[in-house]
Write a protein that holds these residues in place. Structure first.
Motif, mmCIF file in Angstrom:
data_model
loop_
_atom_site.group_PDB
_atom_site.id
_atom_site.type_symbol
_atom_site.label_atom_id
_atom_site.label_comp_id
_atom_site.label_asym_id
_atom_site.label_seq_id
_atom_site.Cartn_x
_atom_site.Cartn_y
_atom_site.Cartn_z
ATOM 1 N N PRO A 80 0.804 -1.224 0.000
ATOM 2 C CA PRO A 80 0.000 0.000 0.000
ATOM 3 C C PRO A 80 0.844 1.285 0.000
ATOM 4 C CG PRO A 80 -0.726 -1.527 1.719
ATOM 5 C CD PRO A 80 0.606 -2.009 1.245
ATOM 6 N N LEU A 81 2.126 1.182 0.345
ATOM 7 C CA LEU A 81 2.965 2.361 0.494
ATOM 8 C C LEU A 81 3.824 2.641 -0.734
ATOM 9 C CD1 LEU A 81 2.238 1.524 3.466
ATOM 10 C CD2 LEU A 81 4.424 2.501 4.135
ATOM 11 N N ILE A 82 4.181 1.591 -1.483
ATOM 12 C CA ILE A 82 5.128 1.735 -2.591
ATOM 13 C C ILE A 82 4.523 1.114 -3.842
ATOM 14 C CG2 ILE A 82 7.437 1.175 -3.443
ATOM 15 C CD1 ILE A 82 8.337 0.999 -0.510
ATOM 16 N N GLU A 83 4.165 1.955 -4.804
ATOM 17 C CA GLU A 83 3.619 1.499 -6.082
ATOM 18 C C GLU A 83 4.749 0.960 -6.961
ATOM 19 O OE1 GLU A 83 0.442 3.231 -9.346
ATOM 20 O OE2 GLU A 83 2.088 4.532 -8.731
ATOM 21 N N VAL A 84 4.386 0.100 -7.914
ATOM 22 C CA VAL A 84 5.377 -0.563 -8.756
ATOM 23 C C VAL A 84 5.020 -0.397 -10.231
ATOM 24 C CG1 VAL A 84 6.333 -2.820 -9.423
ATOM 25 C CG2 VAL A 84 5.984 -2.280 -7.014
ATOM 26 N N SER A 85 6.050 -0.178 -11.059
ATOM 27 C CA SER A 85 5.925 -0.286 -12.510
ATOM 28 C C SER A 85 6.801 -1.446 -12.976
ATOM 29 C CB SER A 85 6.382 0.996 -13.207
ATOM 30 O OG SER A 85 5.495 2.068 -12.950
ATOM 31 N N VAL A 86 6.266 -2.250 -13.899
ATOM 32 C CA VAL A 86 6.953 -3.452 -14.371
ATOM 33 C C VAL A 86 7.278 -3.295 -15.851
ATOM 34 C CG1 VAL A 86 6.806 -5.965 -14.663
ATOM 35 C CG2 VAL A 86 5.670 -4.852 -12.709
ATOM 36 N N VAL A 87 8.544 -3.489 -16.217
ATOM 37 C CA VAL A 87 8.964 -3.373 -17.616
ATOM 38 C C VAL A 87 8.578 -4.623 -18.403
ATOM 39 C CG1 VAL A 87 10.883 -1.829 -17.053
ATOM 40 C CG2 VAL A 87 11.269 -4.311 -17.133
ATOM 41 N N HIS A 88 8.640 -4.511 -19.726
ATOM 42 C CA HIS A 88 8.449 -5.647 -20.629
ATOM 43 C C HIS A 88 9.611 -6.615 -20.442
ATOM 44 C CE1 HIS A 88 8.032 -7.882 -24.406
ATOM 45 N NE2 HIS A 88 6.850 -7.335 -24.581
ATOM 46 N N PRO A 89 9.390 -7.936 -20.552
ATOM 47 C CA PRO A 89 10.494 -8.883 -20.309
ATOM 48 C C PRO A 89 11.593 -8.865 -21.365
ATOM 49 C CG PRO A 89 8.505 -10.042 -20.983
ATOM 50 C CD PRO A 89 8.106 -8.630 -20.708
ATOM 51 N N HIS A 90 11.305 -8.427 -22.575
ATOM 52 C CA HIS A 90 12.345 -8.404 -23.603
ATOM 53 C C HIS A 90 13.247 -7.195 -23.416
ATOM 54 C CE1 HIS A 90 9.521 -10.826 -26.490
ATOM 55 N NE2 HIS A 90 10.019 -11.562 -25.503
ATOM 56 N N MET A 91 14.545 -7.447 -23.347
ATOM 57 C CA MET A 91 15.533 -6.373 -23.211
ATOM 58 C C MET A 91 16.382 -6.393 -24.486
ATOM 59 S SD MET A 91 18.455 -5.875 -20.295
ATOM 60 C CE MET A 91 19.378 -7.273 -20.971
ATOM 61 N N LEU A 92 16.053 -5.517 -25.445
ATOM 62 C CA LEU A 92 16.687 -5.547 -26.756
ATOM 63 C C LEU A 92 17.514 -4.282 -26.955
ATOM 64 C CD1 LEU A 92 13.570 -7.021 -28.609
ATOM 65 C CD2 LEU A 92 15.497 -8.248 -27.575
ATOM 66 N N GLU A 93 17.526 -3.738 -28.167
ATOM 67 C CA GLU A 93 18.439 -2.621 -28.461
ATOM 68 C C GLU A 93 18.098 -1.352 -27.693
ATOM 69 O OE1 GLU A 93 15.183 -2.820 -31.554
ATOM 70 O OE2 GLU A 93 16.659 -4.239 -30.742
ATOM 71 N N ASP A 94 16.875 -1.225 -27.212
ATOM 72 C CA ASP A 94 16.497 -0.074 -26.403
ATOM 73 C C ASP A 94 16.548 -0.359 -24.911
ATOM 74 O OD1 ASP A 94 15.927 2.119 -28.202
ATOM 75 O OD2 ASP A 94 14.269 0.906 -28.961
ATOM 76 N N GLY A 95 17.108 -1.507 -24.533
ATOM 77 C CA GLY A 95 17.159 -1.855 -23.117
ATOM 78 C C GLY A 95 15.770 -2.169 -22.587
ATOM 79 N N TRP A 96 15.566 -1.915 -21.311
ATOM 80 C CA TRP A 96 14.256 -2.153 -20.694
ATOM 81 C C TRP A 96 13.257 -1.123 -21.217
ATOM 82 C CZ3 TRP A 96 13.989 -6.670 -18.637
ATOM 83 C CH2 TRP A 96 15.038 -7.207 -17.879
ATOM 84 N N THR A 97 12.075 -1.589 -21.629
ATOM 85 C CA THR A 97 11.049 -0.694 -22.151
ATOM 86 C C THR A 97 9.772 -0.808 -21.322
ATOM 87 O OG1 THR A 97 9.821 -2.136 -23.661
ATOM 88 C CG2 THR A 97 11.964 -1.300 -24.435
ATOM 89 N N PHE A 98 8.910 0.206 -21.502
ATOM 90 C CA PHE A 98 7.612 0.200 -20.834
ATOM 91 C C PHE A 98 6.482 -0.214 -21.771
ATOM 92 C CE2 PHE A 98 10.012 3.150 -18.034
ATOM 93 C CZ PHE A 98 9.899 2.408 -16.863
ATOM 94 N N ASP A 99 6.825 -0.989 -22.794
ATOM 95 C CA ASP A 99 5.815 -1.608 -23.644
ATOM 96 C C ASP A 99 4.945 -2.500 -22.765
ATOM 97 O OD1 ASP A 99 4.348 -3.162 -25.403
ATOM 98 O OD2 ASP A 99 6.070 -3.838 -26.578
ATOM 99 N N ALA A 100 3.652 -2.233 -22.737
ATOM 100 C CA ALA A 100 2.743 -2.963 -21.842
ATOM 101 C C ALA A 100 1.996 -4.077 -22.559
ATOM 102 C CB ALA A 100 1.754 -1.990 -21.211
ATOM 103 N N SER A 101 2.500 -4.517 -23.718
ATOM 104 C CA SER A 101 1.782 -5.526 -24.498
ATOM 105 C C SER A 101 1.922 -6.934 -23.952
ATOM 106 C CB SER A 101 2.266 -5.492 -25.960
ATOM 107 O OG SER A 101 3.646 -5.841 -26.044
ATOM 108 N N PHE A 102 2.877 -7.172 -23.059
ATOM 109 C CA PHE A 102 3.065 -8.485 -22.466
ATOM 110 C C PHE A 102 2.308 -8.525 -21.143
ATOM 111 C CE2 PHE A 102 5.164 -12.031 -20.422
ATOM 112 C CZ PHE A 102 5.530 -12.867 -21.476
ATOM 113 N N ALA A 103 1.567 -9.597 -20.905
ATOM 114 C CA ALA A 103 0.773 -9.708 -19.674
ATOM 115 C C ALA A 103 1.653 -9.520 -18.452
ATOM 116 C CB ALA A 103 0.094 -11.069 -19.613
ATOM 117 N N GLY A 104 1.243 -8.628 -17.568
ATOM 118 C CA GLY A 104 2.001 -8.366 -16.351
ATOM 119 C C GLY A 104 2.913 -7.164 -16.448
ATOM 120 N N ALA A 105 3.241 -6.718 -17.677
ATOM 121 C CA ALA A 105 3.982 -5.470 -17.842
ATOM 122 C C ALA A 105 2.993 -4.317 -17.711
ATOM 123 C CB ALA A 105 4.673 -5.432 -19.205
ATOM 124 N N THR A 106 3.366 -3.286 -16.975
ATOM 125 C CA THR A 106 2.398 -2.256 -16.598
ATOM 126 C C THR A 106 2.530 -0.949 -17.359
ATOM 127 O OG1 THR A 106 3.827 -1.318 -14.897
ATOM 128 C CG2 THR A 106 2.397 -3.167 -14.245
#
Length: 333
Positions: A80-106
């Protein structure tokens, strides 16, 4: 992986040519601490007081280092105190991304950015650093507090206790020296050891890392024959730091990183210990094998060029572990 050099993104992998084929991990650069009263921690500066809603955590469900922080967030009742953002599991030429197309990525729930590097650049537009998870962000000061998982879990262990009333302590002062000693060996040869084996680019470097890895696993197997947890009869930080590597071992590291002398299910004590930790309240839901498999087998095309995600073992993590009966019986003798 990629890195920022003076604020500019470069999709560079680690250079092993100057280290005899050895993978050398970069050090985290943001090292401030959240404390109960905002006083300075062991490193960095003061001004980061534990407050509800002030901090935001960026993680990958695939990453064992980020996984540590999610476990402690759960164990210490910090959801309840600390919100979380989850990156996409694929780490490619742009590194970690916030593409939310994979289930569980936010996506980036805080800033709406496209890439994790953009979060780093908000903290320091001219930064030179690897862009890694986890990242602990301060909404008030608009900066990264810390991106070293070992330190974040120590903050989570105690800094917010006065807000949550959760006084579970995984770093008891009387065992601190032993925990640090265990962590040092396990980090070098197991947590980072699997990467040193998997990312080695010379036979010598691989042999060195893989041999040390299995020497430590053999040592841990013997250690857990005579005690329930790594530091006696009380679960500590040392157990949780090891858990995030071993829970991935048979499905990823054994095959993908060539750590294939033995599987964890072939170690009776380690395997029973691993099942017990998996079954600890609040832990199993922090493990996301879909993210784990996709990240490792798809992202590392220099290891797996066709990006084939293999069929992997299905360890029976929910099977009875028997550690209760074993150590109750041993205390009675």
């Amino acid at each position: 992986m990629g890195e920022l050099i003076e604020g500019v993104w470069h999709p560079n992998w680690y250079d092993t040519s100057s280290s005899g084929g050895r993978f050398v991990r970069s050090r985290a650069q943001f090292r401030n601490w959240i404390t109960a009263d905002g006083e300075a921690g062991p490193s960095g500066e003061a001004g980061f007081a534990a407050q509800p809603g002030r901090y935001h955590l960026y993680v990958s469900h695939a990453c064992p280092w980020a996984h540590r922080t999610m476990i402690f967030r759960s164990l210490k009742g910090l959801e309840p105190l600390i919100e979380v953002s989850v990156v996409h599991p694929h780490m490619l030429e742009d590194g970690w991304t916030f593409d939310a197309s994979f289930a569980g990525a936010t996506g980036d729930r805080l800033h709406g950015q496209a890439f994790l590097r953009d979060v780093y650049l908000r903290a320091d537009p001219g930064l030179s650093a690897r862009v890694t998870v986890p990242v602990l962000w301060d909404r008030e000061r608009e900066t990264i507090v810390n991106n070293e998982s070992a330190e974040i879990i120590r903050m989570f262990n105690s800094a917010f206790d006065h807000l949550t009333g959760n006084d579970a302590d995984f770093l008891p002062a009387e065992h601190l020296h032993e925990i640090d000693r265990l962590n040092e060996r396990i980090y070098a040869t197991v947590n980072n050891g699997v990467y040193r084996a998997g990312f080695a680019t010379s036979q010598e470097a691989y042999d060195e890392a893989a041999t040390a890895l299995f020497q430590t696993l053999d040592w841990l197997e013997d250690r857990l024959a005579g005690r329930r947890y790594l530091v006696g009869d009380r679960i500590t930080e040392a157990d949780w730091r090891l858990f995030t590597t071993l829970v991935r071992f048979d499905k990823v590291y054994h095959t993908h990183f060539k750590c294939n002398r033995r599987q964890i299910v072939q170690y009776p004590n380690l395997w029973a210990w691993l099942r017990e930790l998996w079954q600890w309240p609040g832990v199993a839901q922090t493990v996301h094998f879909d993210h784990i498999l996709q990240h490792y087998y798809y992202s590392h095309d220099h290891i797996n060029p066709h990006r084939i995600v293999p069929l992997t073992p299905e360890p029976a993590f929910d099977a009875p572990h028997g550690r209760d009966q074993l150590f109750q019986a041993s205390r009675l003798r």
